[in-house]
Design a protein around this motif. Structure first.
Motif, short mmCIF file in Angstrom:
data_model
loop_
_atom_site.label_atom_id
_atom_site.label_comp_id
_atom_site.label_asym_id
_atom_site.label_seq_id
_atom_site.Cartn_x
_atom_site.Cartn_y
_atom_site.Cartn_z
N GLU A 21 0.83 -1.21 0.00
CA GLU A 21 0.00 0.00 0.00
C GLU A 21 0.86 1.26 0.00
O GLU A 21 0.55 2.24 -0.67
CB GLU A 21 -0.96 0.00 1.19
N ARG A 24 2.08 1.64 -3.48
CA ARG A 24 0.97 2.07 -4.34
C ARG A 24 0.75 3.58 -4.23
O ARG A 24 0.64 4.28 -5.23
CB ARG A 24 -0.33 1.33 -3.99
N GLU A 50 -3.46 -1.53 -7.29
CA GLU A 50 -2.94 -2.38 -6.22
C GLU A 50 -1.47 -2.64 -6.47
O GLU A 50 -1.02 -2.64 -7.61
CB GLU A 50 -3.71 -3.71 -6.22
#
Length: 138
Positions: A21, A24, A50
């Motif tokens: 994350e 990302r 993702e």
């Protein structure tokens, strides 16, 4: 049978999810701001849906899609061409000892959602879904 290195065991660890994350967000920010020194890449609007990391955090696969879905092959080529610069920019935002190798794939989730909607709108499926549930009736 060989195991897929991204899906060993029960699934990704909390650390893999957290690092994915973070990557990302960093990648999305770099692409949105147009920080890369490639005018062809900067003119495109790219969604990073993702990022999945390998268990050892050495490989990060970003699932991307150009705005509107147009130019998918071109986006993958441009990202691959600028992989080194993107990796350095993302590494600045990470607190890892090593920066993972970035890989890029097309994000298929939007296509899957469209296909699911199409199937759910079919007359036979709607009829079956709306049918009364006779489980448990005696």
């Amino acid at each position: 049978m060989g195991k897929n290195k991204f899906h060993e065991g029960p699934g990704p660890s909390q650390r893999q999810l957290r690092v994915g994350e973070t990557i990302r967000r960093a990648l999305s920010e770099v692409l949105a701001r147009g920080d890369v020194h490639d005018p062809e890449l900067n003119r495109m609007s790219i969604t990073v849906g993702e990022v999945r990391t390998s268990p050892d955090l050495k490989i990060a696969t970003a699932y991307v899609l150009p705005l509107g879905g147009q130019g998918q092959d071109e986006v993958l080529q441009l990202l691959a061409r600028n992989k080194g610069e993107l990796r350095r920019m993302v590494a600045k935002k990470l607190t890892l000892k090593f920066s993972p190798d970035l890989r890029f794939q097309l994000d298929q989730t939007f296509d899957q959602m469209d296909e699911t909607r199409r199937m759910l709108n079919q007359e036979v499926v709607r009829r079956d879904a709306d049918a009364p549930d006779d489980i448990g009736e005696a």
